[in-house]
Design an enzyme around this catalytic site. Structure first.
Site, PDB file in Angstrom:
ATOM      1  N   SER A   1       0.837  -1.180   0.000  1.00  0.00           N
ATOM      2  CA  SER A   1       0.000   0.000   0.000  1.00  0.00           C
ATOM      3  C   SER A   1       0.886   1.249   0.000  1.00  0.00           C
ATOM      4  O   SER A   1       1.678   1.435  -0.910  1.00  0.00           O
ATOM      5  CB  SER A   1      -0.935  -0.038   1.211  1.00  0.00           C
ATOM      6  OG  SER A   1      -1.966   0.874   1.075  1.00  0.00           O
TER       7      SER A   1
ATOM      8  N   ASP B   1      -8.912  -4.313  -6.763  1.00  0.00           N
ATOM      9  CA  ASP B   1      -8.597  -3.362  -5.688  1.00  0.00           C
ATOM     10  C   ASP B   1      -9.432  -2.099  -5.854  1.00  0.00           C
ATOM     11  O   ASP B   1      -9.188  -1.289  -6.749  1.00  0.00           O
ATOM     12  CB  ASP B   1      -7.102  -3.032  -5.726  1.00  0.00           C
ATOM     13  CG  ASP B   1      -6.611  -2.361  -4.454  1.00  0.00           C
ATOM     14  OD1 ASP B   1      -7.423  -1.691  -3.797  1.00  0.00           O
ATOM     15  OD2 ASP B   1      -5.422  -2.500  -4.123  1.00  0.00           O
TER      16      ASP B   1
ATOM     17  N   HIS C   1      -7.802  -4.790  -1.993  1.00  0.00           N
ATOM     18  CA  HIS C   1      -6.538  -4.286  -1.453  1.00  0.00           C
ATOM     19  C   HIS C   1      -5.902  -5.254  -0.450  1.00  0.00           C
ATOM     20  O   HIS C   1      -4.689  -5.220  -0.239  1.00  0.00           O
ATOM     21  CB  HIS C   1      -6.769  -2.926  -0.800  1.00  0.00           C
ATOM     22  CG  HIS C   1      -5.524  -2.139  -0.569  1.00  0.00           C
ATOM     23  ND1 HIS C   1      -4.623  -1.845  -1.567  1.00  0.00           N
ATOM     24  CD2 HIS C   1      -5.010  -1.590   0.556  1.00  0.00           C
ATOM     25  CE1 HIS C   1      -3.617  -1.146  -1.072  1.00  0.00           C
ATOM     26  NE2 HIS C   1      -3.824  -0.981   0.215  1.00  0.00           N
TER      27      HIS C   1
END
Length: 846
Positions: A692, A768, A801
């Site tokens: 991330s 995502d 994610h």
């Protein structure tokens, strides 16, 4: 994002009871205390960027054989039979098996009519599938309120996933068969269970098919009503007569573009960090409901490829997703008056709608808190979060608002982190007015202050110093006038619990500050009793404490985990501060290989996150992926919280404003050079990795370093260009693209600098919804244009994610482990790659 579970790995994905700031989540009863400390978690400041899934070493691991499945017949890096004192060496299988998971118990505190003045400490304890009422004022009392994991209703069986009890303990909401939506939200089937006679009814009893699509439900404080959201409209169910309940629809224009009572995507992710956008008044006579208009918010399409094997064409889903500079949802609110049975709104000429600094279409509503039976506080900021105003809204007659506070961060290059810290302080015999506790800036550090009456502009500052109160006040004892809070006063790498009087006097520590510790706390409704969670650095435990009598009992001691640790050889973890010539030293965590010998040379891995206000270096108990790498790959793993991270004051944090990816990268490289200079580091085997924001940091560090310090990198689900991320998070730190020319510099753009990186790995999920796959695709296109091929790529179909769809969470960590093992064994040197193909290894040049 939040880029930061909140990395913090998606904290909720591991069913941790803590939010991104590391504190107890309210909500899911079953999950509220299942904190799996086996993962290194990053604690993020407020609503931060992508919180990555660095923790999810799920236990559904299928015992892959790394040496064979991933690496052909590559020899192990260490002799698994040798270990200190005959202990069993830690390995990946052991960690994934749950051998190092601390046991926890979860409770739901119950509000009684006398909680404020005579707190009996009533709570519901979960013991497997039994929900047991207990009371701390009578430790011999217990009553089973519900038992079972399934419910039969009208000929069908439903799996119970959560239960929330009404405060009067007459009813329970059974939440069944959740369907995941976004990070926090889900759809589920809801039933109301009558505890006294065992009867059950559907929450939405008009249509059983519709009852499966309820988005959320909330008990009123008086336990007689439930507000819930269905198809983005709010409904109210009145249980005054349980057997003949009434159902009323309160809003009617909700749908794909209009949201009532629940946040849209960006508000769920970045503002409320939950699935709830409606708030009951303490007396249950008013319900404040947020209204979001997403009509102007651009649509982002996400294709899904493997949802159904029978689908020939991908399924295309669309979400309203505002990117920097584009239209945000326009937010407003309504109040339903239950006595008069109609909806109230502010008049058009009210000050709230005619503010000179923050326009209606640019306004963010960041926090709502009832500060009395008839008035609530509402915080707003501009879209770039450097102007904040607080209004007090009176709901009694015709609604009116009053501006209470105005704070400007523009002059100090500061921003206002979104928080949910406000605590209501009701009036009493010794307090003439209602009031509230909030976080304010005191000489550049976050501290708590008391505002009374709520309209007050001059607060009583309760704490101060070069340390920070974390996540606001934790609780208030109405009887003793004590306020409880957790702070970094001892160390920014620790969390200790303190109390202070409402006049700022008599501050004292509740936890032992003479010993290292990371604590979180959950208080009974009257704050006399405390569930204290010790989370490290030693083995976690839980205690129930009577703060008035000073007595305590151990709820969980984790003796089984202590016994396990005696059998296994686990890496040593060191914490400290490193000086790289700044005014402030940087916190670090170093994980050492088993049987560490300072005369040997070891590979070096940096695990990074680095998002604004985040924190990875925490003195918590953790047998994490870093421990696996140290133990199995004989590597030193280092994590550093550089400038821009949290809990060291605003000057340390705010330097990254408008220039993300600059100072954070400088600090990672500077610390890495210090470690490489140590005699036990092999400077030819150095790597950095993150997820991330950490994936972004990995690429930006490789870009800036050009292979000089870090030879390898592993980037998971990275942002590569801030124009691609959501507006609310990005503009808080970067302003809009129209105002800030640094967006290009903050993107991963200098592709030639990757030429001298020996090799790097990129992984991303195509589904995502947070950090879009677009980020990695755009970066890959830049690599193609430059003709660079010194990288590997793995795509996870339809994973979000957290990268967990169809066994992806097992695979992503297998890939990280296997790829890094090959890197440290030299298989990528001189452009050579060895790829396993059956029992053979195929050599080719990249």
């Amino acid at each position: 994002m939040s880029l930061n579970e909140k990395l913090i790995p998606h904290i909720d994905e591991l069913q941790l009871p803590y939010d991104r700031n590391g504190y107890k989540r309210q909500g899911s009863l079953r999950n509220s205390l299942k904190f799996i400390a086996v993962i290194s978690i990053a604690v993020i400041y407020g609503s931060t960027l992508l919180i990555s899934q660095i923790n999810a070493l799920y236990t559904n691991y299928h015992h892959y054989k790394y040496e064979h499945t991933l690496l052909g017949e590559v020899a192990d890096y260490r002799d698994k039979t040798s270990s200190t004192g005959g202990k069993i060496p830690l390995d990946f299988n052991l960690v994934r098996s749950g051998a190092f998971y601390p046991e926890t118990r979860s409770i739901q505190w119950i509000q009684t009519p006398s909680s404020l003045t005579d707190d009996s400490g009533d709570y519901v304890l979960i013991d497997e599938s039994n929900y047991i009422l207990k009371t701390l004022s009578n430790t011999t009392f217990e009553k089973v309120l519900f038992s079972g994991s399934k419910i039969e209703y009208e000929g069908s069986s439903y799996e119970i996933e959560d239960i929330t009890f009404s405060d009067d303990l007459k009813y329970a909401l059974l939440i069944c068969e959740k369907i995941h939506n976004w990070r926090h939200s889900f759809f589920a089937t809801y039933f109301i269970y009558n505890i006294e006679d065992g009867t059950t009814q559907s929450l939405y009893d008009l249509d059983s098919k519709m009852n499966k699509n309820i988005a959320l439900a909330k008990w009123s404080p008086d336990s007689l009503k439930i507000s819930f959201v269905l198809e983005n409209n709010v409904y109210l169910k009145d249980l005054s007569d349980f057997y003949h309940p009434s159902l009323k629809q309160l809003t009617f224009d909700g749908g794909a573009e209009i949201f009532y009572g629940k946040p849209d995507w960006v508000y769920e992710e970045e503002v409320f960090e939950s699935d709830t956008a409606m708030w009951w008044a303490p007396n249950s006579e008013y319900l404040m409901i947020l209204r979001s208009n997403d009509t102007l918010v651009p649509i982002y399409p996400i294709p899904y490829f493997v949802q159904d094997v029978a689908d020939i064409y991908p399924e295309l889903r669309e979400i309203k997703y505002p990117k920097p500079g584009y239209s945000n949802p326009i937010v407003d609110f309504i109040v339903y008056d239950l006595q008069k049975e109609f909806i109230k709104t502010l008049p058009n000429d009210d000050l709230f709608y005619n503010d000179d600094d923050i326009s209606n279409d640019e306004r963010l509503i960041t926090e709502v808190k009832w500060v009395g039976d008839e008035q609530f506080l509402i915080k707003i900021t501009n879209r770039e979060s450097d102007l904040m105003k607080i209004f007090i809204v009176n709901s009694k007659e015709s609604m009116t608002s009053k501006l209470s506070r105005f704070e400007n961060g523009k002059h100090s290059k500061s921003w206002f982190e979104i928080s949910h810290n406000t605590v209501f302080i009701p009036k009493s015999e010794t307090r003439e007015y209602d009031g509230y506790i909030d976080i304010i800036d005191v000489d550049g550090f976050d501290h708590i202050a008391y505002f009374s009456p709520p309209e007050s502009t001059e607060p009583k500052i309760l704490t101060s110093g070069n340390w920070e109160v974390v996540d606001g006040a934790s609780a208030f004892d109405f009887k003793t006038n004590e306020l409880f809070f957790i702070s970094t006063e001892k160390s920014s790498m620790e969390r200790h619990l303190y109390s202070v009087g409402l006049d700022g006097s008599n501050k004292k520590n509740i936890t032992n500050v003479d010993e290292e510790g990371w604590y979180s706390a959950s208080f009974s409704k009257g704050s006399r009793y405390l569930l204290l969670n010790y989370e490290g650095p030693d083995v976690p435990y839980q205690k129930l404490i009577d703060l008035h009598l000073g007595t305590s009992e151990v709820l969980i001691n984790n003796n089984k985990l202590k016994a396990n640790l005696k059998k296994y050889d686990v890496p040593e973890i060191k914490f400290g501060e490193v000086d790289i010539g700044l005014t402030e030293s940087l916190n670090y965590k170093e994980t050492l290989p088993l049987n560490f010998d300072p005369r040997k040379k070891y590979p070096l891995l940096f695990f990074v996150y680095g998002g604004p206000g985040s924190q990875l270096v925490q003195k918590v108990f953790s047998t994490s992926f870093s421990s696996v790498i140290a133990a199995e790959l004989d590597a030193v793993v280092v994590t550093v919280d550089g400038r821009g991270t949290g809990y060291k004051g605003k000057q340390f944090r705010n330097i990254v404003r408008d220039n993300l990816g600059h100072y954070e990268v400088i600090d990672q490289i500077a610390v890495a050079k210090k470690w490489i200079s140590k005699p036990y580091i092999d400077e030819t085997k150095t790597a950095i990795w993150g997820w991330s924001y950490g994936g972004y940091m990995t690429l930006k560090t490789l870009e800036a370093d050009g292979g000089e310090t870090f030879k390898y990198g592993m980037s998971v689900a990275p942002v590569t260009n801030w124009l691609f991320y959501d507006s609310i998070y990005t503009e808080r730190y970067m302003h809009t693209p129209q105002e800030n020319p640094n967006y290009h510099n903050s993107s991963v753009h200098d592709i030639k600098n990757f030429t001298n990186v020996t090799r790097f790995l990129l992984m991303h999920g195509t589904g995502d919804d947070n950090v879009h796959f677009q980020n990695s695709l755009k970066f890959l296109d830049l690599l193609d244009l430059e003709g660079l091929e010194n990288y590997d790529m793995h795509v996870f179909p339809d994973s979000d994610h957290s990268i967990r769809y169809h066994n992806a969470n097992v695979v992503v960590y297998d890939k990280l482990f296997g790829w890094l093992k090959m890197a440290f064994q030299g298989f990528f040197e001189n452009g050579v790659k060895f790829m396993p193909l059956g029992d053979e290894r195929v050599e080719f040049y990249g």
